[in-house]
Design an enzyme around this catalytic site. Sequence first.
Site, PDB file in Angstrom:
ATOM      1  CE  LYS A  11      -3.972  -2.302   2.200  1.00 52.54           C
ATOM      2  NZ  LYS A  11      -5.004  -2.227   3.285  1.00 52.54           N
ATOM      3  CE1 TYR A  51      -9.343  -3.620   0.292  1.00 45.56           C
ATOM      4  CE2 TYR A  51      -8.394  -1.641  -0.682  1.00 45.56           C
ATOM      5  CZ  TYR A  51      -8.255  -2.809   0.047  1.00 45.56           C
ATOM      6  OH  TYR A  51      -7.019  -3.164   0.555  1.00 45.56           O
ATOM      7  NE  ARG A  87      -5.698 -12.206   5.269  1.00 47.25           N
ATOM      8  CZ  ARG A  87      -6.467 -11.098   5.221  1.00 47.25           C
ATOM      9  NH1 ARG A  87      -6.576 -10.399   4.092  1.00 47.25           N
ATOM     10  NH2 ARG A  87      -7.096 -10.682   6.280  1.00 47.25           N
ATOM     11  NE  ARG A 104      -2.298  -5.530   7.112  1.00 47.05           N
ATOM     12  CZ  ARG A 104      -3.415  -6.142   6.710  1.00 47.05           C
ATOM     13  NH1 ARG A 104      -3.876  -7.177   7.390  1.00 47.05           N
ATOM     14  NH2 ARG A 104      -4.061  -5.717   5.650  1.00 47.05           N
ATOM     15  CG  ASN A 114      -3.759  -2.155   6.764  1.00 43.65           C
ATOM     16  OD1 ASN A 114      -3.618  -1.805   5.592  1.00 43.65           O
ATOM     17  ND2 ASN A 114      -4.763  -2.908   7.172  1.00 43.65           N
TER      18      ASN A 114
HETATM   19  P1  RTP Z   1      -6.983  -5.997   3.121  1.00 48.75           P
HETATM   20  O1  RTP Z   1      -8.294  -6.368   2.461  1.00 48.75           O
HETATM   21  O2  RTP Z   1      -6.535  -4.595   2.798  1.00 48.75           O
HETATM   22  O3  RTP Z   1      -5.930  -7.029   2.887  1.00 48.75           O
HETATM   23  O4  RTP Z   1      -7.176  -5.996   4.712  1.00 48.75           O
HETATM   24  P2  RTP Z   1      -7.906  -7.081   5.588  1.00 48.75           P
HETATM   25  O5  RTP Z   1      -8.426  -8.204   4.741  1.00 48.75           O
HETATM   26  O6  RTP Z   1      -6.977  -7.432   6.691  1.00 48.75           O
HETATM   27  O7  RTP Z   1      -9.112  -6.244   6.177  1.00 48.75           O
HETATM   28  P3  RTP Z   1     -10.566  -5.968   5.542  1.00 48.75           P
HETATM   29  O8  RTP Z   1     -11.580  -6.308   6.578  1.00 48.75           O
HETATM   30  O9  RTP Z   1     -10.688  -6.601   4.189  1.00 48.75           O
HETATM   31  O10 RTP Z   1     -10.558  -4.384   5.391  1.00 48.75           O
HETATM   32  C1  RTP Z   1      -9.953  -3.758   4.271  1.00 48.75           C
HETATM   33  C2  RTP Z   1      -9.166  -2.561   4.753  1.00 48.75           C
HETATM   34  O11 RTP Z   1     -10.079  -1.588   5.291  1.00 48.75           O
HETATM   35  C3  RTP Z   1      -9.470  -0.938   6.382  1.00 48.75           C
HETATM   36  N1  RTP Z   1     -10.286  -1.108   7.578  1.00 48.75           N
HETATM   37  N2  RTP Z   1     -10.518  -0.139   8.407  1.00 48.75           N
HETATM   38  N3  RTP Z   1     -11.436   1.411  10.605  1.00 48.75           N
HETATM   39  C4  RTP Z   1     -11.769   0.118  10.526  1.00 48.75           C
HETATM   40  O12 RTP Z   1     -12.458  -0.433  11.338  1.00 48.75           O
HETATM   41  C5  RTP Z   1     -11.284  -0.645   9.381  1.00 48.75           C
HETATM   42  N4  RTP Z   1     -11.543  -1.906   9.153  1.00 48.75           N
HETATM   43  C6  RTP Z   1     -10.891  -2.213   8.005  1.00 48.75           C
HETATM   44  C7  RTP Z   1      -8.113  -1.556   6.611  1.00 48.75           C
HETATM   45  O13 RTP Z   1      -7.128  -0.706   6.053  1.00 48.75           O
HETATM   46  C8  RTP Z   1      -8.182  -2.866   5.877  1.00 48.75           C
HETATM   47  O14 RTP Z   1      -6.923  -3.254   5.417  1.00 48.75           O
HETATM   48 MG    MG Z   2      -9.598  -7.891   3.031  1.00 50.10          MG
END
Ligand code: RTP
Ligand code: MG
Length: 141
Positions: A11, A51, A87, A104, A114
Amino acid sequence: MALERTLSIIKPDAVAKNVIGEIYARFEKAGLKVVASKMKQLSRAEAEGFYAVHKERPFFNALVEFMISGPVMIQVLQGEGAVLKNRDLMGATNPKEAAAGTIRADFADSIDANAVHGSDAAETAAVEIAYFFATTEVHAR
Ligand code: RTP
Ligand code: MG
């Protein structure tokens, strides 16, 4: 375990910190091969589309703004159990909760900034890879 491919994005925060190479080294040391890669400035529409699954979530706008704040490095990783392996290397979404030694934990500043994205399942990986790469841009290795 099956030979898999997964989509990874370094990112804008991690690109700005100049740690692309350090993150690639972690992929390689874990047995993941880079089989496609490109640096790209995402448009708003590209980030929103990528997204789209999160579009009703309260953090969606902040996430899109962050993802277009600078160039990202996008790669396809291939290896045994690549989705889960990536992951595991990434660590938890919130860097405060990420295990020591994960990408991370070491490079991310906040839940928004992140450092990396990784596909969360083989099915989403296939969709995400096709979102950014033509089949001719992904190389058998
Ligand atoms: P990614 O898709 O980016 O790999 O991250 P992830 O699976 O670990 O998390 P995901 O639930 O898919 O969320 C995508 C991105 O959204 C942001 N986020 N912010 N403020 C919040 O509560 C929150 N929750 C998620 C994060 O940057 C996350 O990487
Ligand atoms: Mg995700």
